[in-house]
Design a protein around this motif. Structure first.
Motif, PDB file in Angstrom:
ATOM      1  N   GLN A  41      63.012 -16.279  81.474  1.00  0.00           N
ATOM      2  CA  GLN A  41      63.777 -15.417  82.175  1.00  0.00           C
ATOM      3  C   GLN A  41      65.354 -15.460  81.812  1.00  0.00           C
ATOM      4  O   GLN A  41      65.786 -16.590  82.112  1.00  0.00           O
ATOM      5  N   PRO A  43      69.109 -14.817  82.404  1.00  0.00           N
ATOM      6  CA  PRO A  43      70.001 -14.318  83.598  1.00  0.00           C
ATOM      7  C   PRO A  43      70.901 -13.065  83.177  1.00  0.00           C
ATOM      8  O   PRO A  43      70.826 -12.915  81.997  1.00  0.00           O
ATOM      9  N   ASP A  44      71.166 -12.219  84.225  1.00  0.00           N
ATOM     10  CA  ASP A  44      71.883 -10.926  83.805  1.00  0.00           C
ATOM     11  C   ASP A  44      73.107 -11.325  82.920  1.00  0.00           C
ATOM     12  O   ASP A  44      73.417 -10.264  82.252  1.00  0.00           O
ATOM     13  N   SER A  48      70.446 -11.102  75.844  1.00  0.00           N
ATOM     14  CA  SER A  48      69.117 -11.452  75.724  1.00  0.00           C
ATOM     15  C   SER A  48      69.023 -11.973  73.987  1.00  0.00           C
ATOM     16  O   SER A  48      68.242 -12.909  73.815  1.00  0.00           O
ATOM     17  N   PHE A  83      61.380 -12.866  75.790  1.00  0.00           N
ATOM     18  CA  PHE A  83      62.681 -13.243  76.436  1.00  0.00           C
ATOM     19  C   PHE A  83      62.715 -11.839  77.291  1.00  0.00           C
ATOM     20  O   PHE A  83      62.748 -10.835  76.912  1.00  0.00           O
ATOM     21  N   THR A  84      62.989 -12.135  78.626  1.00  0.00           N
ATOM     22  CA  THR A  84      62.998 -10.928  79.664  1.00  0.00           C
ATOM     23  C   THR A  84      63.821 -11.050  80.750  1.00  0.00           C
ATOM     24  O   THR A  84      64.251 -12.350  81.151  1.00  0.00           O
ATOM     25  N   ARG A  85      64.445 -10.321  81.460  1.00  0.00           N
ATOM     26  CA  ARG A  85      65.150 -10.317  82.367  1.00  0.00           C
ATOM     27  C   ARG A  85      64.402 -10.063  83.872  1.00  0.00           C
ATOM     28  O   ARG A  85      64.785 -10.212  84.853  1.00  0.00           O
ATOM     29  N   ASP A  86      63.099  -9.573  83.601  1.00  0.00           N
ATOM     30  CA  ASP A  86      62.357  -9.337  84.886  1.00  0.00           C
ATOM     31  C   ASP A  86      60.868  -9.588  84.411  1.00  0.00           C
ATOM     32  O   ASP A  86      60.286  -8.709  83.868  1.00  0.00           O
ATOM     33  N   THR A  89      57.855  -7.144  85.110  1.00  0.00           N
ATOM     34  CA  THR A  89      57.807  -5.945  84.110  1.00  0.00           C
ATOM     35  C   THR A  89      57.238  -6.391  82.969  1.00  0.00           C
ATOM     36  O   THR A  89      56.374  -5.679  82.271  1.00  0.00           O
ATOM     37  N   THR A  90      57.406  -7.700  82.243  1.00  0.00           N
ATOM     38  CA  THR A  90      56.981  -7.968  81.251  1.00  0.00           C
ATOM     39  C   THR A  90      55.378  -8.608  81.600  1.00  0.00           C
ATOM     40  O   THR A  90      54.573  -8.011  80.749  1.00  0.00           O
TER      41      THR A  90
END
Lengths: 253, 453
Positions: A41, A43-44, A48, A83-86, A89-90
């Motif tokens: 995950q 961070p914002d 990415s 690699f994701t922010r959410d 969703t992934t």
């Protein structure tokens, strides 16, 4: 016997968060094909691409090591690194792409003797029961079929789906003496499940229908996950939608 | 090499980068970055400069922003990479232009962030005044500094899944503003029997309309920020153009209506006296204390989210420059504990705090606009260049209409607007450009950019 090939389970692992998959889980799920999803995950604040270039090597090494453990247990396993922010969703995207019918949210589980299967009255229990029996194949794990009714009157209505689930499990090779049933009355299904989880080692629950409800349910799964130390197997809604319990009941009778 | 699909960027080695921002999220980034300035900081200043014609100034700014949003959308769908405008210009026109635009964008965002933080300071000060806290000195700058330190600290510590929060904030803002402006517009045209303040449309003549357009252009800097997160946007070929163009159109309508409503309630001189928080007084005039509280609340949200978005964009620009070796590698370091690019965030945060300390809203806004307009003009030119040379990799899924005429007009308008700024802002802007060029000569002349034309 249940056929594991009908199913595929997504097992997301926070590869860099030091999250491990307990060996009890790996042994139990060896009978079903698994997609091992290594995720990180981001961070914002972190682009990415930057996160990937810094962490990819270590993440890949961790994921490959875990893959060999699954293979050693005799599991047919494939992997994916994201690699994701959410993460939710992934999970959902990969589950759809790889046709997984359930997602396992792992938690540390030292023992795996008894699992809790939450049965709702309004969705088909058929798929849930078949998946559970596939997982239970070649293990000695016991199972509790669990229903939460909102009122005393609902208690009676809960009996039919529970009985049906028990029969399905039996038909797929789970001995009757390993199956227990329980119906409780509680306003909050979340509370009831979390309470019942205390003497169980894994929770199986169906996802809500895709709707606003589901948007909230995502958080509910997370809430349950936070309040219990048990792993949770979430069965995806699209596999529960098209066969409501009534039709199954009609079909079986 | 990598392939870009609808939901995910897949690299050669099978690693996937999830795209998590949808159309709503993209619009929220654009609108959330822009709306803080145009509605909650500028109306008083703009009306003071140009009278009711300030509405025209905002419309001019909106047209220029739209003229840039179209080519920026085309470039973003051809190069959906984080880094945005800097990436497009550097890959099309080479390292020298890339350095000037990239360093200029970084500092432009630093000026913009400082401007938003001072605006936020005004709103917090107004809240304090409203609840009756009397202070002997103006608390605006100290408050701006406190929030600046807080936001940078929060960013270094890292946040997750704030997209939903951003969507919510923008949703709340749009609801409050729609209610407020609908009531205000109806009231202004006489539905509720109000006598509007009679005033000539051009009390100061025509020139101030353009100089005000130059001043308030800071209210339009957000749309290009959507391109800086292009790598996170789902279905980029559809959502990038819609988010950029859509957010410009939405905020333009809101800005023009705001000035229209504000100037019909109060005279220009009165609005100018109210200063940065003039809209609070306008709302108070309509519905009393509840209106003032609603606009205060909205102003806090808006300036806060604008400041936050700009700080993030500035740090992303620093990272993009460092990735291209135009800034030291150190800047793309990741904090072991928080997983955030702390050096890049500090490279944005420290100069922001220095600028907040000056407290000069107008100069901060204009220099931010100057440095962005420079990039915008070059983005327009980049489209003309790419269309003419047509390299093999250039395959945008969205093609703007009217090339080369529209991008040429966009470039001339962008550069032209700079001429109407205060001398001080122009001098600082040129100084930043010269320093950027010197940095290029001294540090980055040998750099060859990957994927350049």
């Amino acid at each position: 016997m249940a056929d594991g090939d009908d199913h595929r389970i997504l097992v997301p692992v926070d590869v860099l968060g030091g999250q491990s998959v307990p060996s009890t889980i790996i042994e139990a799920f060896a009978s079903v094909p698994v997609v091992l999803l290594g995720y990180h995950q981001v961070p914002d604040q972190t682009p990415s691409g930057l996160a990937r270039s810094k962490h990819e090597q270590r993440a890949r090494a961790e994921l490959e090591e875990l893959e060999t453990v699954f293979e050693a247990a005799g599991c047919r396993v494939t992997t994916q690194l994201v690699f994701t922010r959410d993460r939710f969703t992934t999970f959902e995207r990969v589950a759809i792409e790889r046709s997984c019918d359930a997602v396992l949210l792992t938690n540390p589980a030292p023992l795996l003797d008894r699992i809790l299967v939450a049965i709702r009255g309004d969705v088909a229990v058929d798929h849930i029961a078949r998946l559970v029996s596939a997982v239970l194949a070649d293990t000695t794990i016991d199972v509790t079929l669990f229903h939460v009714a909102s009122t005393e009157e609902g208690r009676e209505r809960g009996r039919a789906p529970i009985e049906y689930a028990a029969k399905t499990l039996e038909a797929h090779g789970v001995e009757r003496d390993r199956i227990d049933t329980d119906i409780v009355v509680d306003r909050s299904p979340t509370d009831a499940i979390v309470d019942a989880a205390a003497d169980h080692d894994l929770i199986v629950a169906g996802e809500s229908r895709p709707s606003l409800q589901r948007y909230i349910f995502r958080d509910r799964v997370e809430r349950i996950a936070k309040r219990t130390r048990d792993p949770i197997l979430v069965i995806r809604a699209e596999y529960l939608e098209d066969d409501p319990f009534e039709t199954n009941d009609a079909r079986s009778s | 090499m990598q392939s870009v699909s609808e939901d995910v960027t897949v690299h050669d080695d099978d690693v996937e980068l999830e795209r998590t921002i949808g159309l709503v999220g993209g619009l929220a980034i654009g609108i959330g970055t822009m709306i803080g300035a145009g509605i909650f900081v500028f109306p008083g200043l703009a009306a003071g400069n140009a009278g009711p014609a300030a509405a025209l100034s905002f419309a001019i700014g909106g047209v220029i922003a739209l003229l840039v949003a179209l080519p920026a959308s085309e470039l973003a769908t051809a190069m959906p990479r984080s880094g945005g405008g800097y990436y497009f210009v550097s890959r099309t026109m080479g390292t020298a232009y890339g350095s000037i635009v990239g360093l200029g964008l970084w500092l432009g965002l630093v000026f913009a962030s400082a401007f938003y933080l001072v605006g936020l300071g005004h709103y917090v000060a107004a809240v304090l005044a409203e609840v009756g806290v009397a202070l002997s000195v103006s608390p605006v700058v100290p408050l701006g500094l406190v929030f600046g330190v807080g936001l940078v600290g929060l960013s270094v510590a890292g946040t997750e899944n704030t997209t939903k929060l951003q969507n919510l904030v923008v949703g709340i803002l749009l609801v409050i503003l729609t209610l407020f402006l609908s009531y205000g517009t109806l009231d202004t045209v006489g539905v509720f029997g109000r006598e509007t303040t009679p005033e000539t449309f051009f009390p100061q003549g025509y020139f101030p309309v353009l100089s005000t357009a130059a001043l308030v252009f800071t209210s339009y800097l957000g749309f290009a920020q959507v391109a800086t997160v292009a790598g996170d946007i789902q279905r980029p070929s559809r959502n990038l153009p819609l988010a950029m163009v859509g957010s410009v159109v939405v905020v333009t309508v809101f800005y023009v209506l705001t000035i229209f409503v504000a100037t019909s309630v109060y005279g220009a001189t009165q609005l100018e006296e109210f200063g940065e928080t003039a809209m609070v007084e306008v709302a108070r005039e309509f519905v009393g204390l509840p209106g003032a509280v609603a606009i205060l609340f909205a102003g806090l949200l808006a300036t806060f989210s604008s400041a936050n978005a700009s700080i993030l964009s500035a740090s992303r620009t620093v990272y993009a420059l460092s990735r291209d070796a135009l800034l030291p590698q150190k800047a793309s370091e990741i904090n072991l504990r928080y997983g955030t690019p702390h050096v890049a965030l500090l490279a944005a945060g420290v100069p922001i705090l220095l600028l907040v300390a000056t407290g000069r809203v107008q100069v901060l806004a204009e220099v931010a606009s100057f440095l962005h307009l420079l990039m915008y003009g070059l983005i327009c030119i980049a489209v003309i260049v790419l269309r003419r040379r047509d390299p093999a990799w250039y395959d945008p899924s969205y093609r703007m209409p009217g090339s080369p005429l529209l991008p040429a007009v966009g470039a001339i308008a962008s550069f032209g607007l700079v001429a109407f700024m205060q001398p001080a802002s122009i001098v600082i802007g040129i100084l930043v450009m010269m320093l950027s060029y010197l940095w290029y000569r001294y540090y980055a002349q040998a750099v060859e950019l990957k994927g350049a034309l």
